[in-house]
Motif scaffolding. Sequence first.
Motif, PDB file in Angstrom:
ATOM      1  N   ARG A 292      65.412  55.671  56.310  1.00 31.06           N
ATOM      2  CA  ARG A 292      64.496  56.517  55.559  1.00 31.06           C
ATOM      3  C   ARG A 292      63.106  55.900  55.543  1.00 31.06           C
ATOM      4  O   ARG A 292      62.956  54.688  55.418  1.00 31.06           O
ATOM      5  CB  ARG A 292      64.988  56.674  54.119  1.00 31.06           C
ATOM      6  CG  ARG A 292      64.165  57.640  53.320  1.00 31.06           C
ATOM      7  CD  ARG A 292      64.779  58.036  52.001  1.00 31.06           C
ATOM      8  NE  ARG A 292      65.486  56.976  51.337  1.00 31.06           N
ATOM      9  CZ  ARG A 292      65.384  56.712  50.033  1.00 31.06           C
ATOM     10  NH1 ARG A 292      64.613  57.446  49.268  1.00 31.06           N
ATOM     11  NH2 ARG A 292      66.072  55.737  49.500  1.00 31.06           N
ATOM     12  N   LEU A 293      62.082  56.741  55.683  1.00 27.85           N
ATOM     13  CA  LEU A 293      60.698  56.312  55.513  1.00 27.85           C
ATOM     14  C   LEU A 293      60.383  56.462  54.034  1.00 27.85           C
ATOM     15  O   LEU A 293      60.659  57.503  53.443  1.00 27.85           O
ATOM     16  CB  LEU A 293      59.754  57.183  56.339  1.00 27.85           C
ATOM     17  CG  LEU A 293      60.058  57.311  57.836  1.00 27.85           C
ATOM     18  CD1 LEU A 293      59.021  58.205  58.495  1.00 27.85           C
ATOM     19  CD2 LEU A 293      60.119  55.960  58.507  1.00 27.85           C
ATOM     20  N   MET A 294      59.828  55.443  53.434  1.00 33.61           N
ATOM     21  CA  MET A 294      59.505  55.473  52.013  1.00 33.61           C
ATOM     22  C   MET A 294      57.988  55.474  51.844  1.00 33.61           C
ATOM     23  O   MET A 294      57.252  55.131  52.770  1.00 33.61           O
ATOM     24  CB  MET A 294      60.134  54.268  51.321  1.00 33.61           C
ATOM     25  CG  MET A 294      61.649  54.302  51.381  1.00 33.61           C
ATOM     26  SD  MET A 294      62.448  52.833  50.717  1.00 33.61           S
ATOM     27  CE  MET A 294      61.693  52.665  49.124  1.00 33.61           C
ATOM     28  N   PRO A 295      57.521  55.842  50.657  1.00 36.24           N
ATOM     29  CA  PRO A 295      56.073  55.819  50.411  1.00 36.24           C
ATOM     30  C   PRO A 295      55.519  54.405  50.541  1.00 36.24           C
ATOM     31  O   PRO A 295      56.251  53.417  50.435  1.00 36.24           O
ATOM     32  CB  PRO A 295      55.948  56.309  48.965  1.00 36.24           C
ATOM     33  CG  PRO A 295      57.238  56.963  48.648  1.00 36.24           C
ATOM     34  CD  PRO A 295      58.272  56.313  49.509  1.00 36.24           C
ATOM     35  N   ASP A 296      54.221  54.324  50.748  1.00 33.61           N
ATOM     36  CA  ASP A 296      53.557  53.025  50.805  1.00 33.61           C
ATOM     37  C   ASP A 296      53.765  52.287  49.487  1.00 33.61           C
ATOM     38  O   ASP A 296      53.845  52.908  48.422  1.00 33.61           O
ATOM     39  CB  ASP A 296      52.058  53.205  51.038  1.00 33.61           C
ATOM     40  CG  ASP A 296      51.746  53.798  52.412  1.00 33.61           C
ATOM     41  OD1 ASP A 296      52.671  53.952  53.219  1.00 33.61           O
ATOM     42  OD2 ASP A 296      50.569  54.101  52.633  1.00 33.61           O
ATOM     43  N   ASP A 297      53.832  50.968  49.552  1.00 32.83           N
ATOM     44  CA  ASP A 297      53.950  50.172  48.331  1.00 32.83           C
ATOM     45  C   ASP A 297      52.577  50.130  47.650  1.00 32.83           C
ATOM     46  O   ASP A 297      51.604  50.680  48.173  1.00 32.83           O
ATOM     47  CB  ASP A 297      54.538  48.790  48.641  1.00 32.83           C
ATOM     48  CG  ASP A 297      53.580  47.860  49.363  1.00 32.83           C
ATOM     49  OD1 ASP A 297      52.404  48.224  49.571  1.00 32.83           O
ATOM     50  OD2 ASP A 297      54.005  46.765  49.728  1.00 32.83           O
ATOM     51  N   PRO A 298      52.461  49.504  46.486  1.00 32.95           N
ATOM     52  CA  PRO A 298      51.167  49.492  45.770  1.00 32.95           C
ATOM     53  C   PRO A 298      49.999  48.899  46.563  1.00 32.95           C
ATOM     54  O   PRO A 298      48.851  49.222  46.290  1.00 32.95           O
ATOM     55  CB  PRO A 298      51.468  48.651  44.525  1.00 32.95           C
ATOM     56  CG  PRO A 298      52.929  48.847  44.291  1.00 32.95           C
ATOM     57  CD  PRO A 298      53.534  48.936  45.670  1.00 32.95           C
ATOM     58  N   THR A 299      50.297  48.053  47.558  1.00 39.04           N
ATOM     59  CA  THR A 299      49.216  47.473  48.361  1.00 39.04           C
ATOM     60  C   THR A 299      48.820  48.373  49.526  1.00 39.04           C
ATOM     61  O   THR A 299      47.899  48.066  50.261  1.00 39.04           O
ATOM     62  CB  THR A 299      49.622  46.093  48.930  1.00 39.04           C
ATOM     63  OG1 THR A 299      50.673  46.269  49.884  1.00 39.04           O
ATOM     64  CG2 THR A 299      50.054  45.139  47.841  1.00 39.04           C
ATOM     65  N   GLY A 300      49.551  49.473  49.727  1.00 39.82           N
ATOM     66  CA  GLY A 300      49.253  50.401  50.813  1.00 39.82           C
ATOM     67  C   GLY A 300      50.083  50.172  52.063  1.00 39.82           C
ATOM     68  O   GLY A 300      49.884  50.834  53.076  1.00 39.82           O
ATOM     69  N   GLU A 301      51.036  49.225  52.006  1.00 37.76           N
ATOM     70  CA  GLU A 301      51.878  48.935  53.170  1.00 37.76           C
ATOM     71  C   GLU A 301      53.074  49.886  53.209  1.00 37.76           C
ATOM     72  O   GLU A 301      53.761  50.072  52.207  1.00 37.76           O
ATOM     73  CB  GLU A 301      52.374  47.493  53.110  1.00 37.76           C
ATOM     74  CG  GLU A 301      53.159  47.092  54.329  1.00 37.76           C
ATOM     75  CD  GLU A 301      53.564  45.629  54.319  1.00 37.76           C
ATOM     76  OE1 GLU A 301      54.193  45.223  55.311  1.00 37.76           O
ATOM     77  OE2 GLU A 301      53.263  44.900  53.362  1.00 37.76           O
ATOM     78  N   PRO A 302      53.370  50.489  54.369  1.00 39.28           N
ATOM     79  CA  PRO A 302      54.525  51.381  54.486  1.00 39.28           C
ATOM     80  C   PRO A 302      55.836  50.638  54.218  1.00 39.28           C
ATOM     81  O   PRO A 302      55.960  49.445  54.517  1.00 39.28           O
ATOM     82  CB  PRO A 302      54.473  51.848  55.943  1.00 39.28           C
ATOM     83  CG  PRO A 302      53.053  51.677  56.343  1.00 39.28           C
ATOM     84  CD  PRO A 302      52.590  50.461  55.605  1.00 39.28           C
TER      85      PRO A 302
END
Length: 65
Positions: free
Chosen positions: A33-43
Amino acid sequence: MTHKFKIGQRVRRAQASATDARLGFGLVSEIVRLMPDDPTGEPSYRIRSGAAERAVRESEIVAEA
């Protein structure tokens, strides 16, 4: 950011810890699964190895050759 890896692609952890190896994550895993970017903007991704699944950042995995 755009995800570098795709669902179904085989990857492995860039630096597997002893716990990862015991759970089978030092070996080849599959992107499930592709998840949203983390808080730093990293996928982020969900990967599966056998019956175990975990979340990882893009910088933690490399494509399986």
